[in-house]
Design a protein around this motif. Structure first.
Motif, PDB file in Angstrom:
ATOM      1  N   SER A  78       0.817  -1.222   0.000  1.00 23.55           N
ATOM      2  CA  SER A  78       0.000   0.000   0.000  1.00 23.55           C
ATOM      3  C   SER A  78       0.845   1.265   0.000  1.00 23.55           C
ATOM      4  O   SER A  78       0.441   2.274  -0.580  1.00 23.55           O
ATOM      5  N   THR A 151      -5.940 -10.548  -6.170  1.00 24.95           N
ATOM      6  CA  THR A 151      -6.082 -11.431  -5.020  1.00 24.95           C
ATOM      7  C   THR A 151      -7.537 -11.684  -4.633  1.00 24.95           C
ATOM      8  O   THR A 151      -7.902 -12.787  -4.234  1.00 24.95           O
ATOM      9  N   ASP A 173       2.285  -4.474  -9.549  1.00 27.86           N
ATOM     10  CA  ASP A 173       2.062  -4.924  -8.169  1.00 27.86           C
ATOM     11  C   ASP A 173       1.922  -6.447  -8.257  1.00 27.86           C
ATOM     12  O   ASP A 173       0.920  -6.953  -8.759  1.00 27.86           O
ATOM     13  N   GLN A 196       3.496 -10.920   2.462  1.00 29.09           N
ATOM     14  CA  GLN A 196       2.637 -11.835   3.235  1.00 29.09           C
ATOM     15  C   GLN A 196       1.689 -12.710   2.425  1.00 29.09           C
ATOM     16  O   GLN A 196       0.845 -13.402   2.991  1.00 29.09           O
ATOM     17  N   LYS A 197       1.819 -12.685   1.086  1.00 25.45           N
ATOM     18  CA  LYS A 197       1.009 -13.595   0.288  1.00 25.45           C
ATOM     19  C   LYS A 197       1.852 -14.808  -0.113  1.00 25.45           C
ATOM     20  O   LYS A 197       1.484 -15.927   0.152  1.00 25.45           O
TER      21      LYS A 197
END
Ligand SMILES: *Cc1c(COP(=O)(O)O)cnc(C)c1O
Length: 363
Positions: A78, A151, A173, A196-197
């Motif tokens: 972000s 996502t 991204d 974190q994905k």
């Protein structure tokens, strides 16, 4: 609940078991230094060389050309939504953004604070169920920004767009599909991804930036937001999130030991094909995503006709299949099947879907 559980969360998401084990060991005694990694200086030799090694692993696994720099930043993907336009545009400039989902829309909102945003295409009217192939670029656009994998909606670029402005550059991204497949880094000016994905825990964001772009950065960018500072300081301008970077380091070793991107890409295609085939053939469920754009990472699905979402979710939980609830903007279900989700997890979900189908039709 059964003993074996599978985590289908969209993020923070499943990590390889060996990685969580290594993290727990490092939290107590890092590589026999007698200290927890959490209490070690980022400037100490063991830590600074670990961070450097992580960067080298990225270069090796992703085949990053020499003319690119890699930084480890904070603030999540972000923050990149604002940092990119802050560095590269001014009020009178135009930039292109493809609107393919909620994360794209957030990136657009931030870019609009810094300049004029041309929306090249949008699939918003169809709840972002596909990737628009026809895009209207502005010939003077400084860059084109895309979200390689959406996502929330489960769409993924299979082919990346070509730019019409020869001086522009492509930004992606890649938060939710980095390291899931082979990509040609040369096609991009900037690639960024929150960890974190698909590569670690929250707290660190990887940025890959083509070196010559540093010369285009605006003057007077606050230091923490200036890519030049982070590149020149090797991500040590301030205290980096060492533990999160270590998690990425271990995840990348796991990936490399497995055989790298060609191996994981094949596994990801196999896993997602299994699940999509089940969604297509199972009488209870359907997919609303355009078949050619279906993500190998996030698989949303819905009841075909009527069904009780909460009932299926609680049945899944009883089977050890966790966090399958779809995003609130889409409803239904979403199975996030990142690199670290084993094929047995997919098979367990398919089993549950099949027995649910039978149960429902026997009643
Ligand atoms: C999760 C996600 C983000 C947001 O990441 P943060 O690290 O929470 O800022 C941005 N883009 C995509 C594609 C994502 O999946």
């Amino acid at each position: 609940m059964s003993n074996k559980v599978y985590n289908f969360s969209a993020g923070p998401a499943v990590l390889p078991k060996i990685v969580t084990q290594q993290l727990s060991e490092a939290a107590i005694n890092y590589n026999d230094h007698g200290l927890s990694i959490l209490e070690m200086s980022h400037r100490s030799k063991p830590i600074s060389s670990m961070v450097e090694e992580t960067t080298e692993l990225v270069k090796e696994i992703l085949n990053v050309p020499e003319n690119y720099d890699i930084c480890w930043l904070q603030g999540g993907a972000s923050t990149q939504f604002s940092m990119i336009p802050m560095n590269f545009i001014s009020k009178t400039d135009t930039v292109d953004y493809a609107d393919t989902g909620a994360w794209s829309a957030k990136a657009i909102k931030e870019a609009q604070r810094f300049g004029h945003v041309n929306i090249t295409s949008s699939s918003k009217d169809s709840v972002y169920s596909y990737i628009p192939k026809e895009i209207q670029q502005d010939s003077s656009s400084k860059y084109l920004h895309i979200t390689s994998n959406n996502t929330i909606y489960g769409t993924q670029y299979k082919v990346f767009p070509n730019l019409i402005n020869p001086n522009g550059f492509l930004i992606a991204d890649m938060s939710s599909d980095i390291f899931s497949r082979i990509i040609d880094v040369n096609k991009f000016g900037i690639i960024y991804a929150g960890a974190q994905k698909n590569m670690g825990p929250a707290g660190v964001t990887m940025v890959i930036i083509r070196h010559d772009l540093l010369d285009r950065i605006n003057d007077n960018i606050p230091s923490m937001f200036d890519y030049r500072i982070h590149v020149s300081k090797g991500s040590m301008f301030n205290t980096p999130p060492v533990y999160a970077i270590y998690a990425v380091n271990r995840t990348l070793h796991w990936l490399k030991d497995m055989g790298g991107l060609s191996v994981i890409e094949e596994k990801n295609i196999r896993k997602s094909d299994l699940l999509y085939n089940e969604i297509e053939s199972n009488l209870c469920f359907k997919s609303s995503v355009a078949p050619e754009d279906r993500s190998t990472m996030n698989v949303p699905f819905l009841f075909d006709g009527t069904g009780d979402d909460a009932h299926f979710l609680s049945y899944c939980e009883d089977c050890g299949l966790l966090t399958l609830k779809g995003h609130r903007s889409v409803g239904g279900f979403r199975a996030s099947i990142y690199n670290a989700m084993p094929e047995e997890g997919i098979k367990a979900l398919i089993n549950a879907m099949q027995s649910y189908e039978k149960g429902k039709y026997v009643k």
